[in-house]
Scaffold this motif. Structure first.
Motif, PDB file in Angstrom:
ATOM      1  N   PHE A  84     -32.459 -36.860  94.784  1.00 30.59           N
ATOM      2  CA  PHE A  84     -32.042 -35.988  93.681  1.00 30.59           C
ATOM      3  C   PHE A  84     -30.629 -36.321  93.233  1.00 30.59           C
ATOM      4  CE2 PHE A  84     -30.511 -32.125  91.626  1.00 30.59           C
ATOM      5  CZ  PHE A  84     -31.554 -31.888  90.737  1.00 30.59           C
ATOM      6  N   VAL A  85     -29.741 -36.628  94.179  1.00 29.87           N
ATOM      7  CA  VAL A  85     -28.371 -37.011  93.843  1.00 29.87           C
ATOM      8  C   VAL A  85     -28.384 -38.276  92.983  1.00 29.87           C
ATOM      9  CG1 VAL A  85     -26.227 -37.938  94.828  1.00 29.87           C
ATOM     10  CG2 VAL A  85     -27.241 -35.850  95.763  1.00 29.87           C
ATOM     11  N   ASN A  86     -29.183 -39.256  93.380  1.00 29.23           N
ATOM     12  CA  ASN A  86     -29.281 -40.491  92.596  1.00 29.23           C
ATOM     13  C   ASN A  86     -29.921 -40.246  91.232  1.00 29.23           C
ATOM     14  OD1 ASN A  86     -28.101 -42.035  94.604  1.00 29.23           O
ATOM     15  ND2 ASN A  86     -30.049 -42.513  95.564  1.00 29.23           N
ATOM     16  N   PHE A  87     -30.968 -39.429  91.208  1.00 33.10           N
ATOM     17  CA  PHE A  87     -31.682 -39.142  89.967  1.00 33.10           C
ATOM     18  C   PHE A  87     -30.794 -38.410  88.962  1.00 33.10           C
ATOM     19  CE2 PHE A  87     -34.760 -36.524  87.488  1.00 33.10           C
ATOM     20  CZ  PHE A  87     -35.408 -37.570  86.847  1.00 33.10           C
ATOM     21  N   SER A  88     -29.993 -37.485  89.464  1.00 31.08           N
ATOM     22  CA  SER A  88     -29.121 -36.709  88.579  1.00 31.08           C
ATOM     23  C   SER A  88     -27.751 -37.369  88.395  1.00 31.08           C
ATOM     24  CB  SER A  88     -28.944 -35.286  89.110  1.00 31.08           C
ATOM     25  OG  SER A  88     -28.310 -35.298  90.364  1.00 31.08           O
ATOM     26  N   ILE A  89     -27.571 -38.496  89.060  1.00 36.83           N
ATOM     27  CA  ILE A  89     -26.299 -39.233  89.011  1.00 36.83           C
ATOM     28  C   ILE A  89     -25.144 -38.297  89.397  1.00 36.83           C
ATOM     29  CG2 ILE A  89     -24.891 -40.869  87.703  1.00 36.83           C
ATOM     30  CD1 ILE A  89     -27.278 -41.111  85.728  1.00 36.83           C
ATOM     31  N   ALA A  90     -25.267 -37.738  90.599  1.00 33.43           N
ATOM     32  CA  ALA A  90     -24.278 -36.782  91.098  1.00 33.43           C
ATOM     33  C   ALA A  90     -23.500 -37.379  92.268  1.00 33.43           C
ATOM     34  CB  ALA A  90     -24.974 -35.488  91.526  1.00 33.43           C
ATOM     35  N   SER A  91     -22.526 -36.645  92.717  1.00 30.89           N
ATOM     36  CA  SER A  91     -21.701 -37.059  93.847  1.00 30.89           C
ATOM     37  C   SER A  91     -22.450 -36.858  95.161  1.00 30.89           C
ATOM     38  CB  SER A  91     -20.422 -36.223  93.853  1.00 30.89           C
ATOM     39  OG  SER A  91     -19.731 -36.382  95.061  1.00 30.89           O
ATOM     40  N   ASN A  92     -22.245 -37.755  96.099  1.00 26.84           N
ATOM     41  CA  ASN A  92     -22.887 -37.642  97.415  1.00 26.84           C
ATOM     42  C   ASN A  92     -22.426 -36.425  98.202  1.00 26.84           C
ATOM     43  OD1 ASN A  92     -24.546 -39.854  97.152  1.00 26.84           O
ATOM     44  ND2 ASN A  92     -23.108 -41.256  98.125  1.00 26.84           N
ATOM     45  N   THR A  93     -21.315 -35.821  97.818  1.00 21.73           N
ATOM     46  CA  THR A  93     -20.839 -34.637  98.532  1.00 21.73           C
ATOM     47  C   THR A  93     -21.798 -33.456  98.364  1.00 21.73           C
ATOM     48  OG1 THR A  93     -19.488 -33.964  96.643  1.00 21.73           O
ATOM     49  CG2 THR A  93     -18.409 -35.281  98.342  1.00 21.73           C
ATOM     50  N   ASN A  94     -22.730 -33.556  97.430  1.00 18.09           N
ATOM     51  CA  ASN A  94     -23.695 -32.480  97.196  1.00 18.09           C
ATOM     52  C   ASN A  94     -24.853 -32.483  98.179  1.00 18.09           C
ATOM     53  OD1 ASN A  94     -22.330 -31.488  94.925  1.00 18.09           O
ATOM     54  ND2 ASN A  94     -23.284 -33.038  93.636  1.00 18.09           N
ATOM     55  N   ILE A  95     -25.004 -33.526  98.969  1.00 18.81           N
ATOM     56  CA  ILE A  95     -26.173 -33.667  99.838  1.00 18.81           C
ATOM     57  C   ILE A  95     -26.297 -32.511 100.827  1.00 18.81           C
ATOM     58  CG2 ILE A  95     -27.166 -35.094 101.678  1.00 18.81           C
ATOM     59  CD1 ILE A  95     -26.355 -37.546 100.004  1.00 18.81           C
ATOM     60  N   ALA A  96     -25.233 -32.143 101.494  1.00 16.49           N
ATOM     61  CA  ALA A  96     -25.298 -31.053 102.475  1.00 16.49           C
ATOM     62  C   ALA A  96     -25.691 -29.732 101.803  1.00 16.49           C
ATOM     63  CB  ALA A  96     -23.961 -30.910 103.188  1.00 16.49           C
ATOM     64  N   TRP A  97     -25.142 -29.495 100.620  1.00 12.90           N
ATOM     65  CA  TRP A  97     -25.477 -28.252  99.906  1.00 12.90           C
ATOM     66  C   TRP A  97     -26.931 -28.253  99.469  1.00 12.90           C
ATOM     67  CZ3 TRP A  97     -22.401 -24.450 100.646  1.00 12.90           C
ATOM     68  CH2 TRP A  97     -21.040 -24.666 100.836  1.00 12.90           C
ATOM     69  N   LEU A  98     -27.414 -29.399  99.025  1.00 15.97           N
ATOM     70  CA  LEU A  98     -28.817 -29.481  98.612  1.00 15.97           C
ATOM     71  C   LEU A  98     -29.757 -29.240  99.784  1.00 15.97           C
ATOM     72  CD1 LEU A  98     -28.763 -32.472  96.112  1.00 15.97           C
ATOM     73  CD2 LEU A  98     -29.206 -30.071  95.585  1.00 15.97           C
ATOM     74  N   ARG A  99     -29.422 -29.758 100.959  1.00 14.96           N
ATOM     75  CA  ARG A  99     -30.258 -29.515 102.142  1.00 14.96           C
ATOM     76  C   ARG A  99     -30.338 -28.028 102.458  1.00 14.96           C
ATOM     77  NH1 ARG A  99     -31.780 -34.215 104.422  1.00 14.96           N
ATOM     78  NH2 ARG A  99     -30.226 -35.878 104.455  1.00 14.96           N
ATOM     79  N   SER A 100     -29.208 -27.358 102.378  1.00 18.76           N
ATOM     80  CA  SER A 100     -29.179 -25.923 102.651  1.00 18.76           C
ATOM     81  C   SER A 100     -30.004 -25.141 101.626  1.00 18.76           C
ATOM     82  CB  SER A 100     -27.728 -25.444 102.645  1.00 18.76           C
ATOM     83  OG  SER A 100     -27.661 -24.070 102.870  1.00 18.76           O
ATOM     84  N   ILE A 101     -29.855 -25.488 100.367  1.00 16.89           N
ATOM     85  CA  ILE A 101     -30.641 -24.838  99.312  1.00 16.89           C
ATOM     86  C   ILE A 101     -32.130 -25.130  99.508  1.00 16.89           C
ATOM     87  CG2 ILE A 101     -31.122 -24.862  96.823  1.00 16.89           C
ATOM     88  CD1 ILE A 101     -28.055 -25.422  96.493  1.00 16.89           C
ATOM     89  N   GLY A 102     -32.457 -26.364  99.857  1.00 17.53           N
ATOM     90  CA  GLY A 102     -33.848 -26.738 100.111  1.00 17.53           C
ATOM     91  C   GLY A 102     -34.458 -25.923 101.231  1.00 17.53           C
ATOM     92  N   ALA A 103     -33.682 -25.687 102.283  1.00 17.33           N
ATOM     93  CA  ALA A 103     -34.177 -24.884 103.404  1.00 17.33           C
ATOM     94  C   ALA A 103     -34.486 -23.454 102.960  1.00 17.33           C
ATOM     95  CB  ALA A 103     -33.160 -24.882 104.541  1.00 17.33           C
ATOM     96  N   SER A 104     -33.617 -22.874 102.143  1.00 14.01           N
ATOM     97  CA  SER A 104     -33.875 -21.499 101.684  1.00 14.01           C
ATOM     98  C   SER A 104     -35.039 -21.450 100.699  1.00 14.01           C
ATOM     99  CB  SER A 104     -32.618 -20.863 101.105  1.00 14.01           C
ATOM    100  OG  SER A 104     -32.425 -21.171  99.769  1.00 14.01           O
TER     101      SER A 104
END
Length: 127
Positions: free
Chosen positions: A27-47
């Motif tokens: 998703f980070v690559n697809f949205s061309i975002a910063s890698n610092t978002n990975i941890a937050w995305l994992r947490s959101i994915g879990a919820s």
């Protein structure tokens, strides 16, 4: 029709949840975002998986007596959607492909509106 909509919501939540939880790099690559978002995305994915996916499937299997779960799903969806809108409005996303973020917000907004309407007009279905 209402019951079937929860199967759809469950599947939608499953895909978003799995992507964010297991392969946030995609998703980070697809949205061309910063890698610092990975941890937050994992947490959101879990919820998303734990509350929205599991709750939707629980309602889909038997909606009777699930009004409290519907309310929990609705509140979670509302809060996540408001957070997305706030972050978009104040330009907090690092994504360069902002259309991906906007599409996510539109989907989240439609789901939240649907859930709120169910709580208001069809809550007897879940009692």
């Amino acid at each position: 029709m209402i019951k079937l909509s929860f199967l759809f919501l469950g599947i939608l939540s499953f895909f978003y949840g799995i992507i964010f939880f297991l392969i946030p790099e995609w998703f980070v690559n697809f949205s061309i975002a910063s890698n610092t978002n990975i941890a937050w995305l994992r947490s959101i994915g879990a919820s998303i998986l734990g509350i929205l996916f599991m709750g939707s499937m629980y309602i889909y299997l038997n909606p009777i007596g699930k009004l409290e779960i519907l309310r929990l799903i609705t509140i979670t969806s509302f809060l996540q959607t408001m957070a997305l809108i706030y972050s978009r409005f104040f330009d907090e996303f690092s994504a360069k492909n902002i259309m991906v973020i906007d599409l996510t917000i539109v989907v989240a907004l439609l789901v939240t509106i649907y859930l709120v309407l169910l709580n208001i007009y069809k809550n007897d279905y879940f009692k």
